[in-house]
Design a protein around this motif. Structure first.
Motif, PDB file in Angstrom:
ATOM      1  N   TYR A 199       0.948  -1.153   0.022  1.00 15.09           N
ATOM      2  CA  TYR A 199      -0.008  -0.066   0.044  1.00 15.09           C
ATOM      3  C   TYR A 199       1.016   1.022  -0.104  1.00 15.09           C
ATOM      4  O   TYR A 199       1.871   1.335   0.746  1.00 15.09           O
ATOM      5  CB  TYR A 199      -0.830   0.011   1.167  1.00 15.09           C
ATOM      6  N   SER A 200       0.539   2.291  -0.790  1.00 16.83           N
ATOM      7  CA  SER A 200       1.365   3.520  -0.894  1.00 16.83           C
ATOM      8  C   SER A 200       0.724   4.554  -0.106  1.00 16.83           C
ATOM      9  O   SER A 200      -0.565   4.697  -0.120  1.00 16.83           O
ATOM     10  CB  SER A 200       1.330   3.889  -2.356  1.00 16.83           C
ATOM     11  N   ASP A 201       1.526   5.540   0.332  1.00 13.94           N
ATOM     12  CA  ASP A 201       1.061   6.574   1.120  1.00 13.94           C
ATOM     13  C   ASP A 201       1.068   7.725  -0.089  1.00 13.94           C
ATOM     14  O   ASP A 201       0.535   8.905   0.464  1.00 13.94           O
ATOM     15  CB  ASP A 201       2.290   7.056   2.341  1.00 13.94           C
ATOM     16  N   GLU A 209      -2.830   7.229  -5.158  1.00 14.11           N
ATOM     17  CA  GLU A 209      -4.119   7.186  -4.500  1.00 14.11           C
ATOM     18  C   GLU A 209      -5.053   6.202  -5.398  1.00 14.11           C
ATOM     19  O   GLU A 209      -4.658   6.013  -6.706  1.00 14.11           O
ATOM     20  CB  GLU A 209      -4.917   8.343  -4.352  1.00 14.11           C
ATOM     21  N   ARG A 210      -6.148   5.397  -4.697  1.00  9.94           N
ATOM     22  CA  ARG A 210      -6.800   4.469  -5.306  1.00  9.94           C
ATOM     23  C   ARG A 210      -8.071   4.388  -5.098  1.00  9.94           C
ATOM     24  O   ARG A 210      -9.160   3.499  -5.360  1.00  9.94           O
ATOM     25  CB  ARG A 210      -6.469   3.082  -5.051  1.00  9.94           C
ATOM     26  N   ASP A 211      -8.593   5.743  -4.627  1.00 11.09           N
ATOM     27  CA  ASP A 211     -10.066   6.041  -4.359  1.00 11.09           C
ATOM     28  C   ASP A 211     -10.886   6.141  -5.439  1.00 11.09           C
ATOM     29  O   ASP A 211     -10.375   6.384  -6.616  1.00 11.09           O
ATOM     30  CB  ASP A 211     -10.216   7.570  -3.503  1.00 11.09           C
ATOM     31  N   TRP A 228     -12.290  10.917  -3.889  1.00 12.47           N
ATOM     32  CA  TRP A 228     -11.181  11.720  -4.120  1.00 12.47           C
ATOM     33  C   TRP A 228     -11.590  13.024  -3.888  1.00 12.47           C
ATOM     34  O   TRP A 228     -10.793  13.976  -3.344  1.00 12.47           O
ATOM     35  CB  TRP A 228     -10.764  11.221  -5.374  1.00 12.47           C
ATOM     36  N   LYS A 268     -11.930  14.267  -0.484  1.00  6.70           N
ATOM     37  CA  LYS A 268     -11.020  14.458   0.242  1.00  6.70           C
ATOM     38  C   LYS A 268      -9.920  15.685  -0.189  1.00  6.70           C
ATOM     39  O   LYS A 268      -8.743  15.878   0.194  1.00  6.70           O
ATOM     40  CB  LYS A 268      -9.887  13.402  -0.074  1.00  6.70           C
ATOM     41  N   LYS A 323      -7.012  16.321  -4.200  1.00  5.01           N
ATOM     42  CA  LYS A 323      -5.582  16.607  -4.409  1.00  5.01           C
ATOM     43  C   LYS A 323      -4.899  15.653  -5.548  1.00  5.01           C
ATOM     44  O   LYS A 323      -4.840  14.236  -5.741  1.00  5.01           O
ATOM     45  CB  LYS A 323      -4.895  16.038  -3.031  1.00  5.01           C
ATOM     46  N   ARG A 334      -0.017  15.801  -3.291  1.00  5.68           N
ATOM     47  CA  ARG A 334       0.098  14.670  -2.223  1.00  5.68           C
ATOM     48  C   ARG A 334       1.610  14.413  -1.888  1.00  5.68           C
ATOM     49  O   ARG A 334       1.905  14.159  -1.034  1.00  5.68           O
ATOM     50  CB  ARG A 334      -0.628  13.364  -2.791  1.00  5.68           C
TER      51      ARG A 334
END
Length: 478
Positions: A423-425, A428-430, A435, A438, A441, A446
């Motif tokens: 998993y990446s910080d 994104e996968r939203d 997205w 949030k 971004k 990010r």
């Protein structure tokens, strides 16, 4: 069930040359050293080479093939590096890969303002601590040149700050043997003396012959000192196709290998068995711009070939990946870094440098690029684990239990294994609406926010007595 073994594991592997080509490259390398030779003026090195059987005619030295192969046999097949705490963390052997940043950049890109300025001593602390914080990087380098420090001592100041703000093994470059001595003295202070240092060296010195086939005296001085003190040495030419090396890829590989191995001969004559790391920065001159390209695909192709040569010689290897010719953390930077890092890992490129901060063909450090490439590296490392095949991972029992039309969300097998997914910080996968909720971004925002957060990290502080002794050392530098 008797058909299944306990575990099957395969590491993804890239080969860009075959065994016959490796043999041809090796024989051509020996021919260059025996027939063309190197240019060398250092009196002690000339004496060592002449006494060992090389032909010395003024400043031209021709090295017989048996002397080169003898040096390869004597050199360690494995070099282990450690943190300043003494923990052994990097084992250079065979096709293992360990990623780290770049060195000696002159400019710095502020992640808040995106203003480009000269790299200074404050930036040393920032980038060293950031490297310490990023799990994809196993070791560090003296990343920038510290423009605000007197040039006579800047290399030592940068090394001191990097050692202070990053616990990981340090690859350093410096101007002369006096600097190597002072940096080695600091390392001994931190790790507890020469015996502890030899058990887990926290320093590696980076040295360069000048392409094509030239050694200047200060570089040879450093080679001899590192051999004496058993400081692991990287001998790393930077031949440029069409400029300081032939235009053909095979030709540049032959010259590069000859340049690195000629240093190995001197090094092993000075102290047989001293730790040595083979390699070369092989890239192209872009004939449209004349720049020494850090993003060219040919760089990765030739680095992979040299990694195979190192594995043939059973020598530790210093590779290159994660650099870019781009000026910003844009699509070009991400694409070039990702291509290089996957190629390096799949070829087994040993100690892989430039994986975070060499932008604009080696001139620019960007903390944001460090964070971006760290995420790329951790994805590559995840990929390189391959697909272990065991009774547990084959999951036959849970497949049978769930059956057609079921789901696996509530199964213990899922709970036991879902954390194996990367998993990446950053990426994104939203779904689109989430997205938007949030803050919409984009990647650049990010990356900026994550970089600023990561830059808050500092390693465990050194003992105050050690800092006072470092201050005393620095005050005595001239």
């Amino acid at each position: 069930m008797g058909m299944f073994t306990d575990e099957l594991y395969f590491k993804p592997r890239l080969q860009v040359i075959n065994d016959d080509q490796i043999a041809q490259l090796h024989m051509a390398t020996l021919d260059v050293l025996e027939r063309t030779g190197i240019k060398l003026t250092h009196p002690k090195a000339l004496e060592l080479l002449a006494d060992a059987g090389a032909t010395v005619n003024g400043d031209r030295v021709k090295i017989p093939s048996w002397l080169v192969e003898d040096a390869i046999r004597k050199a360690p097949k494995r070099v282990v590096l450690g943190k300043r705490t003494g923990e052994r963390t990097v084992t250079l052997e065979r096709d293992k890969s360990y990623f780290g940043p770049s060195l000696d950049c002159i400019d710095y890109m502020d992640p808040v303002t995106h203003e480009r300025t000269r790299f200074n001593s404050d930036h040393v602390e920032t980038t060293a601590a950031l490297c310490d914080a990023l799990p994809g990087f196993d070791w560090c380098m003296t990343i920038g040149m510290a423009d605000d420090v007197d040039a006579d001592i800047a290399d030592r100041v940068v090394a001191r700050q990097t050692l202070q703000y990053c616990e990981k093994p340090l690859v350093f470059c410096c101007k002369d043997t006096n600097s190597v001595k002072d940096i080695h003295e600091m390392a001994l202070l931190m790790c507890g003396g020469q015996e502890a240092f030899e058990n887990a060296p926290c320093l590696v010195h980076y040295s360069e012959p000048i392409s094509p086939l030239v050694y200047y005296d200060p570089a040879v001085d450093k080679i001899l000192f590192c051999a004496e003190k058993k400081i692991p040495l990287i001998n790393f030419p930077a031949p440029q196709a069409c400029g300081s090396a032939p235009a053909t890829f095979a030709g540049i590989l032959v010259q590069a290998s000859a340049e690195s191995l000629s240093g190995l001969v001197i090094h092993q004559l000075a102290r047989p068995g001293a730790p040595f790391i083979y390699g070369a920065f092989t890239t192209i001159m872009d004939m449209r711009t004349s720049i020494f390209s850090y993003g060219a695909p040919e760089l990765s192709l030739m680095t992979a070939a040299l990694a195979q040569m190192a594995q043939h010689y059973r020598l530790p290897f210093f590779g290159t990946a994660g650099a870019t010719d781009a000026k910003f953390c844009d699509a070009q930077a991400g694409a070039e870094a990702a291509f290089q890092c996957l190629s390096a890992a799949a070829a087994g490129s040993g100690l892989v440098h430039d994986c975070s901060s060499w932008m604009d063909h080696g001139n620019l450090v960007s903390p944001e690029f460090m964070v971006l490439v760290n995420d790329i590296v951790t994805s590559v490392q995840h990929y390189m684990k391959g697909i272990p095949i065991t009774r547990e991972t084959l999951a036959l029992d849970v497949i049978h239990k769930v059956g057609p039309g079921g789901h696996y969300l509530q199964e213990k097998h899922t709970m036991d294994h879902f954390r194996e997914i990367k998993y990446s910080d950053l990426f994104e996968r939203d779904i689109y609406e989430k997205w938007k909720g949030k803050g919409e971004k984009r990647m650049e925002q990010r990356l900026q926010e994550l970089t600023i957060e990561k830059m808050k990290h500092r390693p465990a502080p050194l003992d105050q007595k050690v800092i006072q002794e470092l201050d005393r050392m620095q005050a005595a530098w001239k």
